[in-house]
Design an enzyme around this catalytic site. Structure first.
Site, PDB file in Angstrom:
ATOM      1  N   ASP A   1       0.835  -1.210   0.000  1.00 13.62           N
ATOM      2  CA  ASP A   1       0.000   0.000   0.000  1.00 13.62           C
ATOM      3  C   ASP A   1       0.862   1.249   0.000  1.00 13.62           C
ATOM      4  OD1 ASP A   1      -2.743  -0.907   0.164  1.00 13.62           O
ATOM      5  OD2 ASP A   1      -2.166  -1.776   2.090  1.00 13.62           O
TER       6      ASP A   1
ATOM      7  N   MET B   1      -2.304   4.750  -3.615  1.00 16.84           N
ATOM      8  CA  MET B   1      -3.368   5.648  -3.139  1.00 16.84           C
ATOM      9  C   MET B   1      -2.809   7.061  -3.199  1.00 16.84           C
ATOM     10  SD  MET B   1      -4.682   3.228  -0.068  1.00 16.84           S
ATOM     11  CE  MET B   1      -3.275   2.152  -0.230  1.00 16.84           C
TER      12      MET B   1
HETATM   13  C1  DX5 Z   1      -6.316   0.153   3.226  1.00 19.09           C
HETATM   14  C2  DX5 Z   1      -5.331  -0.658   2.444  1.00 19.09           C
HETATM   15  C3  DX5 Z   1      -5.393  -2.101   2.734  1.00 19.09           C
HETATM   16  C4  DX5 Z   1      -5.104  -2.504   4.155  1.00 19.09           C
HETATM   17  C5  DX5 Z   1      -6.092  -3.587   4.487  1.00 19.09           C
HETATM   18  O1  DX5 Z   1      -6.260   1.455   2.802  1.00 19.09           O
HETATM   19  O2  DX5 Z   1      -5.569  -0.477   1.057  1.00 19.09           O
HETATM   20  O3  DX5 Z   1      -4.582  -2.851   1.831  1.00 19.09           O
HETATM   21  O4  DX5 Z   1      -3.801  -2.986   4.365  1.00 19.09           O
HETATM   22  O5  DX5 Z   1      -6.018  -3.858   5.831  1.00 19.09           O
HETATM   23  P1  DX5 Z   1      -7.016  -4.847   6.566  1.00 19.09           P
HETATM   24  O6  DX5 Z   1      -6.910  -6.187   5.877  1.00 19.09           O
HETATM   25  O7  DX5 Z   1      -6.512  -4.864   7.975  1.00 19.09           O
HETATM   26  O8  DX5 Z   1      -8.403  -4.271   6.433  1.00 19.09           O
HETATM   27 ZN    ZN Z   2      -4.485  -1.831  -0.394  1.00 16.42          ZN
END
Ligand code: DX5
Ligand code: ZN
Length: 218
Positions: free
Chosen positions: A36, A70
């Protein structure tokens, strides 16, 4: 239909020892690692940079880096992530930039590409891009943080995208990200998802090998 694939999210790993977190994924013979990347603008948080991926490569990781940007201006960073060792680079549909050109550029750099939708973004926003992508990522939480609750209201969006995929015989993978554990993954699988990002549920699992094995049976 693609076989179910688990992509542990590095965000939930040990930020003081990311190489060890990646190794633990590789030791389970999993192939994907979800990375991420946040800019503090598109989402209200910061995470990793191209150097993080490059350092993991130097530390010996051969995982498939599923890189989720993001970012408000993802097109400015495609090259850096490709160079750093990304295998797939996914970009959000919401910011304003040349989406088609950016998706093409990702492939030209030798990576797979992906398009991502926030919970508030309807499936129709990406319909015309479906023939141009290797992966569609449907966010099942508002992006920015791990550990949030799964948004069940995203299930109809998955169903719609999967229906278009089948009608048009398109090959892209359909990924979900946010609040995914075995139970919510099964709900998504029933609507056509095949690629499951799991941060908290994976890294906190008492028996990660068993956790991973369960995903192969979805
Ligand atoms: C959130 C990220 C995810 C995050 C998911 O913005 O895009 O990839 O790591 O985390 P969990 O699995 O804990 O919801
Ligand atoms: Zn993600």
């Amino acid at each position: 239909m693609h076989a179910p694939l688990l992509a542990p999210s590095l965000l939930a790993g040990d930020h003081a020892n990311l190489a060890a977190s990646a190794r633990l994924v590789e030791d389970l013979r999993l192939s994907w690692l979800h990375c991420d990347i946040m800019d503090g603008h598109f989402v209200p948080n910061l995470s990793f940079s191209p150097e993080t991926l490059a350092a993991l490569r130097r530390a010996g990781s051969a995982l498939f880096f599923d890189t989720h940007l993001m970012l408000d201006e993802p097109h400015r960073y495609i090259e850096a992530f490709a160079k750093a060792g990304a295998n797939l680079i996914s970009v959000h549909i919401e910011p304003t930039y040349e989406h088609v050109a950016t998706l093409a550029r990702i492939r030209a750099l030798g990576c797979q590409n992906g398009i991502v939708l926030n919970p508030a973004t309807p499936a129709a926003a990406i319909e015309s891009l479906l023939p141009l992508v290797d992966l569609v990522l449907v966010m099942t939480v508002q992006p920015g943080f791990g550990g949030q609750s799964f948004r069940r209201d995203m299930l109809p969006k998955l169903r719609q995208i999967d229906q278009w995929r089948r009608e048009r015989n398109l090959p892209f993978r359909l990924e979900v990200d946010g609040g995914i554990d075995l139970a919510t993954a099964a709900e998504c699988r029933a609507e056509g998802a095949d690629t499951f990002v799991a941060g908290t549920s994976f890294f906190k699992a008492a028996d990660r090998a068993q956790f991973a094995a369960n995903f192969t049976k979805l």
